[in-house]
Enzyme design. Structure first.
Site, short mmCIF file in Angstrom:
data_model
loop_
_atom_site.label_atom_id
_atom_site.label_comp_id
_atom_site.label_asym_id
_atom_site.label_seq_id
_atom_site.Cartn_x
_atom_site.Cartn_y
_atom_site.Cartn_z
CG ASP A 75 51.13 16.87 104.76
OD1 ASP A 75 51.36 15.65 104.41
OD2 ASP A 75 50.94 17.62 103.91
CG ASP A 116 66.23 18.90 106.35
OD1 ASP A 116 66.09 19.66 106.04
OD2 ASP A 116 66.79 17.63 106.70
P1 ITT Z 1 54.27 10.68 107.55
O1 ITT Z 1 54.19 9.04 107.87
O2 ITT Z 1 54.02 11.33 108.73
O3 ITT Z 1 53.34 11.83 106.62
P2 ITT Z 1 55.86 11.94 105.03
O4 ITT Z 1 57.91 11.51 105.16
O5 ITT Z 1 55.61 10.66 104.18
O6 ITT Z 1 55.76 11.15 106.58
P3 ITT Z 1 55.43 14.12 104.55
O7 ITT Z 1 54.18 13.93 103.28
O8 ITT Z 1 53.98 15.50 105.56
O9 ITT Z 1 55.92 12.67 105.54
O10 ITT Z 1 56.82 14.94 103.45
C1 ITT Z 1 56.63 15.39 101.98
C2 ITT Z 1 58.34 14.65 101.56
O11 ITT Z 1 58.73 16.20 102.11
C3 ITT Z 1 58.86 13.48 101.87
O12 ITT Z 1 59.28 13.58 100.98
C4 ITT Z 1 59.51 14.46 103.64
O13 ITT Z 1 60.92 13.50 103.23
C5 ITT Z 1 59.05 15.83 102.91
N1 ITT Z 1 60.32 16.12 104.10
C6 ITT Z 1 59.08 16.99 105.86
N2 ITT Z 1 59.60 17.00 106.38
C7 ITT Z 1 60.95 17.69 105.86
C8 ITT Z 1 62.03 18.79 106.79
O14 ITT Z 1 61.83 18.82 107.53
N3 ITT Z 1 63.30 18.82 105.70
C9 ITT Z 1 63.03 18.40 104.49
N4 ITT Z 1 62.26 17.65 103.99
C10 ITT Z 1 61.01 17.23 104.75
#
Ligand code: ITT
Length: 183
Positions: free
Chosen positions: A63, A140
């Site tokens: 997460d 990003d």
């Molecule tokens: P999962 O199925 O793995 O949970 P997710 O996209 O829902 O995928 P998260 O809840 O971990 O993943 O992500 C929270 C938010 O942060 C989500 O809007 C992502 O696009 C963003 N995010 C996660 N990692 C990032 C990164 O390396 N760079 C930029 N944005 C990121």
């Protein structure tokens, strides 16, 4: 190694990193339910616990959140919700005229078939004045890592992997596996 996520970008970053270490990652592409909690650690652990009942073999998930200093760490654990509701332009409006320091935090939870182990990685930086670049995903294009003058959205995947929150957490997992199981 099985990696569970609905997010293709996460898988691409993780599989490239692991490939460079000679480890193959199998992507279990699925959207799982995430609780709303105060910390990224709790959310990651709760998801892994629930999934372990149906997966039954070793896997990991992660997460990630972005934490803005001037907003008391918001959106943090609410990053996914905030990204889908107001997006990067909404974040830029929210912090207009405020301190722009921020960081990303990734918490990996690894289930070894019996126990859960957590590994985290952090990347400090600042929020850009406007969105820049169309590489990467999510936040990003508005995040400039410390020591750089480009956003993560302007960085190739390999370059992001050299410094990112995700790669730091993953390196901690790999170190653990090497020390405990020899992978
Ligand atoms: P999962 O199925 O793995 O949970 P997710 O996209 O829902 O995928 P998260 O809840 O971990 O993943 O992500 C929270 C938010 O942060 C989500 O809007 C992502 O696009 C963003 N995010 C996660 N990692 C990032 C990164 O390396 N760079 C930029 N944005 C990121």
């Amino acid at each position: 190694m099985i990696f569970v996520s609905s997010n293709k970008h996460k898988f691409l970053e993780i599989s490239r990193m692991m490939e460079n270490k000679g480890i193959t990652v199998e992507w279990k592409r699925m959207k799982y339910e995430e609780i709303q909690a105060d910390t990224t650690e709790e959310i990651s652990l709760d998801s892994a616990r629930k999934l372990s009942a149906s997966i039954g073999e070793p896997f990991f998930l992660e997460d990630t959140g972005i934490f803005l200093d001037s907003l008391g760490g918001f959106p943090g654990p609410y990053s996914s919700y905030v990204q889908s509701k107001i997006g990067n332009s909404g974040i830029l409006r929210l912090i207009e005229g405020r301190n722009r320091s921020a960081y990303f935090l990734t918490v990996i939870t690894y289930f070894d078939g019996r126990l859960f182990h957590q590994f985290s990685g952090k990347l400090n930086g600042t929020i850009a004045q406007s969105e820049r670049g169309n590489l990467g995903f999510g936040y990003d294009p508005i995040f400039i890592p410390d020591g750089f003058d480009i956003t993560l959205g302007e960085m190739e995947l390999e370059s992001k992997n050299r410094i990112s929150h995700r790669s730091k957490a993953l390196q901690a997992l790999v170190d653990y596996l090497l020390a405990n199981h020899g992978i």
